[in-house]
Design a protein around this motif. Structure first.
Motif, mmCIF file in Angstrom:
data_model
loop_
_atom_site.group_PDB
_atom_site.id
_atom_site.type_symbol
_atom_site.label_atom_id
_atom_site.label_comp_id
_atom_site.label_asym_id
_atom_site.label_seq_id
_atom_site.Cartn_x
_atom_site.Cartn_y
_atom_site.Cartn_z
ATOM 1 N N GLN A 145 0.845 -1.195 0.000
ATOM 2 C CA GLN A 145 0.000 0.000 0.000
ATOM 3 C C GLN A 145 0.878 1.242 0.000
ATOM 4 O OE1 GLN A 145 -2.691 0.284 3.340
ATOM 5 N NE2 GLN A 145 -3.501 2.253 2.674
ATOM 6 N N LEU A 146 0.528 2.212 -0.818
ATOM 7 C CA LEU A 146 1.255 3.466 -0.895
ATOM 8 C C LEU A 146 0.458 4.528 -0.150
ATOM 9 C CD1 LEU A 146 3.776 4.793 -2.131
ATOM 10 C CD2 LEU A 146 2.354 5.385 -4.099
ATOM 11 N N VAL A 150 9.955 2.413 3.258
ATOM 12 C CA VAL A 150 9.185 1.176 3.360
ATOM 13 C C VAL A 150 9.028 0.808 4.830
ATOM 14 C CG1 VAL A 150 9.046 -1.255 2.676
ATOM 15 C CG2 VAL A 150 10.221 0.380 1.183
ATOM 16 N N VAL A 151 7.789 0.572 5.249
ATOM 17 C CA VAL A 151 7.505 0.101 6.600
ATOM 18 C C VAL A 151 7.018 -1.336 6.471
ATOM 19 C CG1 VAL A 151 6.158 0.430 8.709
ATOM 20 C CG2 VAL A 151 6.851 2.425 7.348
ATOM 21 N N THR A 152 7.671 -2.268 7.193
ATOM 22 C CA THR A 152 7.346 -3.677 7.014
ATOM 23 C C THR A 152 7.731 -4.515 8.227
ATOM 24 O OG1 THR A 152 7.527 -5.516 5.452
ATOM 25 C CG2 THR A 152 9.550 -4.269 5.887
ATOM 26 N N GLY A 208 3.226 14.880 2.184
ATOM 27 C CA GLY A 208 3.674 14.944 0.804
ATOM 28 C C GLY A 208 4.735 13.915 0.444
ATOM 29 N N ILE A 209 5.037 13.023 1.371
ATOM 30 C CA ILE A 209 6.075 12.008 1.170
ATOM 31 C C ILE A 209 5.410 10.646 1.018
ATOM 32 C CG2 ILE A 209 8.094 10.877 2.198
ATOM 33 C CD1 ILE A 209 8.486 13.521 3.822
ATOM 34 N N GLU A 210 5.825 9.907 -0.008
ATOM 35 C CA GLU A 210 5.274 8.577 -0.231
ATOM 36 C C GLU A 210 5.957 7.555 0.674
ATOM 37 O OE1 GLU A 210 5.618 7.659 -4.395
ATOM 38 O OE2 GLU A 210 3.862 8.858 -4.876
ATOM 39 N N THR A 226 9.269 9.615 12.107
ATOM 40 C CA THR A 226 9.899 10.910 11.856
ATOM 41 C C THR A 226 11.267 10.713 11.203
ATOM 42 O OG1 THR A 226 8.724 11.888 13.724
ATOM 43 C CG2 THR A 226 10.684 13.059 12.939
ATOM 44 N N LYS A 227 12.033 9.782 11.714
ATOM 45 C CA LYS A 227 13.354 9.480 11.159
ATOM 46 C C LYS A 227 13.213 8.954 9.731
ATOM 47 C CE LYS A 227 17.649 8.162 12.988
ATOM 48 N NZ LYS A 227 18.009 9.506 12.791
ATOM 49 N N LEU A 228 12.264 8.058 9.522
ATOM 50 C CA LEU A 228 12.033 7.497 8.189
ATOM 51 C C LEU A 228 11.720 8.599 7.184
ATOM 52 C CD1 LEU A 228 11.486 4.830 6.466
ATOM 53 C CD2 LEU A 228 9.085 5.211 7.043
ATOM 54 N N LEU A 229 10.822 9.502 7.541
ATOM 55 C CA LEU A 229 10.403 10.568 6.635
ATOM 56 C C LEU A 229 11.529 11.541 6.316
ATOM 57 C CD1 LEU A 229 6.815 11.325 7.999
ATOM 58 C CD2 LEU A 229 7.460 9.915 6.031
#
Length: 160
Positions: A23-24, A142-144, A29-31, A132-135
């Motif tokens: 899922q996207l 990718v979160v998994t 504004g960040i995918e 926050t770090k991921l963005l």
């Protein structure tokens, strides 16, 4: 005596969404790609899809697992394409559907990454801090690793 309309079935399936499966989501504004790949087979499929949809791109993974998963075989798929990994956890749920759901300790996941000679990781025990770090990273986000992780962070992702 059972009749079905193949055209209607194809149309319905083409519009179907299984939240948490490739899922996207767009947040700030960040995918961000979210997928609850929690075993080697599902992780293999996720990695194949990522390579297909994002050829030649760098990937930043945010991962957490339910305790007792086959982390070594799962992470064998992640490590070759991961530019970086954020190791996190999720809220431990008890009496959820009549069972206890416990997140794996981040130290165990880190130990497995080290076993695979992977060193570009950070640990964020708080998964909202991990978001926050991921963005803030460059590359495909990718979160998994667990549908429980997705259920824990989903409200935060869609509300930012």
């Amino acid at each position: 005596g059972f009749y079905f309309d193949a055209h209607k079935i194809k149309r319905v399936l083409s519009k179907s969404l299984f939240r948490g499966r490739m899922q996207l989501i767009k947040t700030k504004g960040i995918e961000v790609v979210i997928d609850g790949a929690h075993n080697p087979q599902k992780m293999s499929a996720l990695i194949q899809s990522l390579k297909m949809y994002y050829p030649g791109k760098k990937f930043v993974f945010m991962i957490a697992f339910k305790r007792g998963k086959d982390y070594l075989d799962i992470l064998r798929y992640v490590v070759p394409i991961a530019d970086s990994v954020i190791v996190t956890t999720f809220f431990n749920q008890t009496k959820y559907q009549g069972m206890s759901v416990i997140a794996e300790n981040t130290e165990v996941i880190v130990k497995t990454l080290k076993q695979l000679n992977y060193s570009n990781y950070v640990v964020c025990e708080d998964n909202r801090e991990a978001i926050t770090k991921l963005l803030s990273q460059s590359g495909v986000k990718v979160v998994t690793g667990s549908l429980y992780l997705l259920s824990d962070i989903y409200p935060s992702l869609v509300s930012i």
